[in-house]
Each structure stands twice: as C-alpha cells, then as structure tokens.
Design a protein around this motif. Sequence first.
Motif, PDB file in Angstrom:
ATOM      1  N   ARG A   3       0.459  -1.424  -0.113  1.00 50.70           N
ATOM      2  CA  ARG A   3      -0.086  -0.466   0.211  1.00 50.70           C
ATOM      3  C   ARG A   3       1.027   1.636   0.252  1.00 50.70           C
ATOM      4  O   ARG A   3       0.290   2.228  -0.841  1.00 50.70           O
ATOM      5  CB  ARG A   3      -0.952  -0.315   1.254  1.00 50.70           C
ATOM      6  CG  ARG A   3      -1.669  -1.123   0.905  1.00 50.70           C
ATOM      7  CD  ARG A   3      -3.176  -0.514   2.386  1.00 50.70           C
ATOM      8  NE  ARG A   3      -2.595  -0.418   3.377  1.00 50.70           N
ATOM      9  CZ  ARG A   3      -2.708  -1.540   4.650  1.00 50.70           C
ATOM     10  NH1 ARG A   3      -2.250  -2.984   3.900  1.00 50.70           N
ATOM     11  NH2 ARG A   3      -1.607  -1.176   5.503  1.00 50.70           N
ATOM     12  N   ALA A   4       1.770   1.211   1.084  1.00 49.87           N
ATOM     13  CA  ALA A   4       2.596   2.435   0.778  1.00 49.87           C
ATOM     14  C   ALA A   4       3.790   2.242  -0.719  1.00 49.87           C
ATOM     15  O   ALA A   4       3.752   3.694  -1.222  1.00 49.87           O
ATOM     16  CB  ALA A   4       3.470   2.651   1.823  1.00 49.87           C
ATOM     17  N   GLN A   5       3.919   1.243  -1.454  1.00 46.11           N
ATOM     18  CA  GLN A   5       4.373   1.919  -2.515  1.00 46.11           C
ATOM     19  C   GLN A   5       3.273   2.603  -3.743  1.00 46.11           C
ATOM     20  O   GLN A   5       3.663   3.220  -4.671  1.00 46.11           O
ATOM     21  CB  GLN A   5       5.139   0.829  -3.061  1.00 46.11           C
ATOM     22  CG  GLN A   5       5.749   0.005  -2.798  1.00 46.11           C
ATOM     23  CD  GLN A   5       7.557   1.095  -2.449  1.00 46.11           C
ATOM     24  OE1 GLN A   5       7.508   1.845  -3.357  1.00 46.11           O
ATOM     25  NE2 GLN A   5       7.828   1.246  -0.945  1.00 46.11           N
ATOM     26  N   GLN A   6       2.164   1.722  -3.392  1.00 47.75           N
ATOM     27  CA  GLN A   6       1.222   2.116  -4.511  1.00 47.75           C
ATOM     28  C   GLN A   6       0.871   3.730  -3.839  1.00 47.75           C
ATOM     29  O   GLN A   6       0.642   4.863  -4.729  1.00 47.75           O
ATOM     30  CB  GLN A   6      -0.034   2.099  -3.867  1.00 47.75           C
ATOM     31  CG  GLN A   6       0.083  -0.026  -4.562  1.00 47.75           C
ATOM     32  CD  GLN A   6      -1.504  -0.592  -4.576  1.00 47.75           C
ATOM     33  OE1 GLN A   6      -2.329   0.305  -3.243  1.00 47.75           O
ATOM     34  NE2 GLN A   6      -0.978  -1.879  -4.918  1.00 47.75           N
ATOM     35  N   LEU A   7       1.178   4.298  -2.593  1.00 52.72           N
ATOM     36  CA  LEU A   7       0.541   5.459  -2.705  1.00 52.72           C
ATOM     37  C   LEU A   7       2.127   6.495  -2.794  1.00 52.72           C
ATOM     38  O   LEU A   7       1.805   7.805  -3.284  1.00 52.72           O
ATOM     39  CB  LEU A   7       0.824   6.486  -1.037  1.00 52.72           C
ATOM     40  CG  LEU A   7      -0.674   5.842  -0.171  1.00 52.72           C
ATOM     41  CD1 LEU A   7      -0.996   5.543   1.473  1.00 52.72           C
ATOM     42  CD2 LEU A   7      -1.575   6.607  -0.429  1.00 52.72           C
ATOM     43  N   LEU A   8       3.337   5.979  -2.387  1.00 49.06           N
ATOM     44  CA  LEU A   8       4.183   7.039  -2.894  1.00 49.06           C
ATOM     45  C   LEU A   8       4.236   7.074  -4.597  1.00 49.06           C
ATOM     46  O   LEU A   8       4.702   8.216  -4.806  1.00 49.06           O
ATOM     47  CB  LEU A   8       5.758   6.744  -2.507  1.00 49.06           C
ATOM     48  CG  LEU A   8       5.662   5.956  -1.030  1.00 49.06           C
ATOM     49  CD1 LEU A   8       6.760   5.156  -0.571  1.00 49.06           C
ATOM     50  CD2 LEU A   8       6.197   7.562  -0.836  1.00 49.06           C
ATOM     51  N   LEU A  25       1.341  11.354   6.173  1.00 46.43           N
ATOM     52  CA  LEU A  25       0.527  11.174   6.566  1.00 46.43           C
ATOM     53  C   LEU A  25      -0.456   9.906   6.268  1.00 46.43           C
ATOM     54  O   LEU A  25      -1.150   9.565   7.421  1.00 46.43           O
ATOM     55  CB  LEU A  25      -0.869  12.673   6.561  1.00 46.43           C
ATOM     56  CG  LEU A  25      -0.157  14.104   6.982  1.00 46.43           C
ATOM     57  CD1 LEU A  25      -0.689  14.951   6.799  1.00 46.43           C
ATOM     58  CD2 LEU A  25       0.718  13.612   8.622  1.00 46.43           C
ATOM     59  N   MET A  26      -0.758  10.031   5.376  1.00 46.83           N
ATOM     60  CA  MET A  26      -1.450   9.064   4.867  1.00 46.83           C
ATOM     61  C   MET A  26      -0.582   7.621   4.885  1.00 46.83           C
ATOM     62  O   MET A  26      -1.522   6.489   4.978  1.00 46.83           O
ATOM     63  CB  MET A  26      -1.543   8.384   3.468  1.00 46.83           C
ATOM     64  CG  MET A  26      -2.360   9.692   3.174  1.00 46.83           C
ATOM     65  SD  MET A  26      -3.440  10.238   1.251  1.00 46.83           S
ATOM     66  CE  MET A  26      -1.385  11.405   0.852  1.00 46.83           C
ATOM     67  N   VAL A  27       0.352   7.563   4.987  1.00 49.24           N
ATOM     68  CA  VAL A  27       1.849   6.118   5.341  1.00 49.24           C
ATOM     69  C   VAL A  27       1.063   6.043   6.205  1.00 49.24           C
ATOM     70  O   VAL A  27       1.791   4.996   7.125  1.00 49.24           O
ATOM     71  CB  VAL A  27       3.236   6.225   4.604  1.00 49.24           C
ATOM     72  CG1 VAL A  27       3.680   5.003   4.780  1.00 49.24           C
ATOM     73  CG2 VAL A  27       2.794   6.196   2.396  1.00 49.24           C
ATOM     74  N   LEU A  28       1.554   7.136   7.590  1.00 47.78           N
ATOM     75  CA  LEU A  28       1.304   6.941   8.622  1.00 47.78           C
ATOM     76  C   LEU A  28       0.331   6.441   9.150  1.00 47.78           C
ATOM     77  O   LEU A  28      -0.123   5.559  10.073  1.00 47.78           O
ATOM     78  CB  LEU A  28       1.546   8.308   9.514  1.00 47.78           C
ATOM     79  CG  LEU A  28       3.384   8.252   9.638  1.00 47.78           C
ATOM     80  CD1 LEU A  28       3.363  10.095  10.319  1.00 47.78           C
ATOM     81  CD2 LEU A  28       4.036   7.944  10.505  1.00 47.78           C
ATOM     82  N   TYR A  49      -1.855  10.638  15.876  1.00 46.49           N
ATOM     83  CA  TYR A  49      -0.863   9.497  16.134  1.00 46.49           C
ATOM     84  C   TYR A  49      -0.705   8.594  17.136  1.00 46.49           C
ATOM     85  O   TYR A  49       0.007   9.460  17.535  1.00 46.49           O
ATOM     86  CB  TYR A  49      -0.012   9.922  15.109  1.00 46.49           C
ATOM     87  CG  TYR A  49       0.047   9.864  13.884  1.00 46.49           C
ATOM     88  CD1 TYR A  49      -1.180   8.933  13.121  1.00 46.49           C
ATOM     89  CD2 TYR A  49      -0.244  11.397  13.525  1.00 46.49           C
ATOM     90  CE1 TYR A  49      -0.787   9.424  11.633  1.00 46.49           C
ATOM     91  CE2 TYR A  49       0.329  11.160  11.246  1.00 46.49           C
ATOM     92  CZ  TYR A  49      -0.146  10.801  11.291  1.00 46.49           C
ATOM     93  OH  TYR A  49      -0.819  10.881   9.507  1.00 46.49           O
ATOM     94  N   LYS A  50      -0.805   7.252  17.406  1.00 52.64           N
ATOM     95  CA  LYS A  50      -0.902   7.367  18.751  1.00 52.64           C
ATOM     96  C   LYS A  50       0.873   6.334  19.027  1.00 52.64           C
ATOM     97  O   LYS A  50       0.944   6.177  18.538  1.00 52.64           O
ATOM     98  CB  LYS A  50      -1.759   5.910  19.119  1.00 52.64           C
ATOM     99  CG  LYS A  50      -2.636   6.691  19.427  1.00 52.64           C
ATOM    100  CD  LYS A  50      -3.194   7.498  20.333  1.00 52.64           C
ATOM    101  CE  LYS A  50      -4.782   8.153  19.269  1.00 52.64           C
ATOM    102  NZ  LYS A  50      -4.686   9.943  19.706  1.00 52.64           N
ATOM    103  N   LEU A  51       1.170   6.594  20.159  1.00 51.26           N
ATOM    104  CA  LEU A  51       2.962   6.458  20.440  1.00 51.26           C
ATOM    105  C   LEU A  51       2.892   5.260  20.596  1.00 51.26           C
ATOM    106  O   LEU A  51       3.986   4.489  21.362  1.00 51.26           O
ATOM    107  CB  LEU A  51       3.633   7.805  20.910  1.00 51.26           C
ATOM    108  CG  LEU A  51       3.865   8.951  19.493  1.00 51.26           C
ATOM    109  CD1 LEU A  51       5.228   9.999  19.682  1.00 51.26           C
ATOM    110  CD2 LEU A  51       4.105   7.700  18.236  1.00 51.26           C
TER     111      LEU A  51
END
Length: 174
Positions: free
Chosen positions: A10-15, A26-29, A68-70
Amino acid sequence: MPLSQEFHDRAQQLLARYPVKRSALLMVLHDAQDDAGFLSPEVIREVASVMGLTAADVAGVATFYTMYKLSHPGRCLISLCTNVSCVIKGADEAAARLTELVGPEGQTTADGLMSWEQVECLAYCSAAPAAQVNYRDVPHLTADRVETLCSQLRAGRSVDEVLQAMRTEEAAGA
C-alpha cells in the motif's frame, strides 16, 4: 520488521501517486498505525526507510498530530474534550471518573481493553462534555455516563452496541 507486506505494498502505491514522496507521509503513517496498532519507534524507523526520510523527520510529524498514537491505546480509546465549553459542562468530573475506572490518562488497562486521552476540541459543543470512542462521537459524557460506558465495554459489548444504546438513551431524554 513490524509492518506487514500488505502495508509495504500500500505504501508503494501511495508513494507512486506523488512526485514528492514526503507528500504521502500522513497517509503512510495512518496505514502504518492501522497495520501495527500504534507508531512504535521501530514502526517510525521502518516508515522512514520506506519514505526515504530520517526517523527524526517521521517522528516529528507523528508527535505533532494527536491522531497518531505512540503507545498502544487499547481496543477502546476514549477521547474526552477538555475545551472550555466541555469543562463548563463537566469534563473535569468525567476525566476524574475515567482516571478512577480506566487509570491514568494515556495508559492502557492491563487487559488491553481501554485507555483514555484528553483532546482539545471535538467540534461537538452542543453535546458537551463531548467525547469519542474509537473516533465515534459520544454526546454528554458525564461522570455517570463514563461509568455506564466503561461497565458496558468491560461486559463485552461492542463499541457500536454501547454507543448506540447511549445515543438512544440520550435521545429519549433519560
């Protein structure tokens, strides 16, 4: 690697959608948090590697935004508005009851079921003190309603069932 192959795909598709990779951060996070449950230091480093950024760059963004939760928030994250209108209507009392029933803010119960946090504004002033459970609105979360919410969740009812019952009760004026 704490993140799944599905996340990486999914990350590669977003990038691929952006000429500047950082624009997708933000979307990848969000995807990373959905995949891992929260953004641990390992997840932040892995996202940085995927994005071609430093871990400090990614951590800077992850710590800036409250969505975002750490640390692991538990299966039911209760977010209580502590803005002025909610405090006037009893948010401090609701926070005290949450501390009694769930524990300190930001800590997850031992069973992994619940945690709670204060948030600045949910834009739901007409239902003060406003709250959310897993980003679903909860109107008028008074100290008494905190008790109802927590007991119902501990009894094994789903978040959707509990919130629907609370909304129905609210609409009936009970």
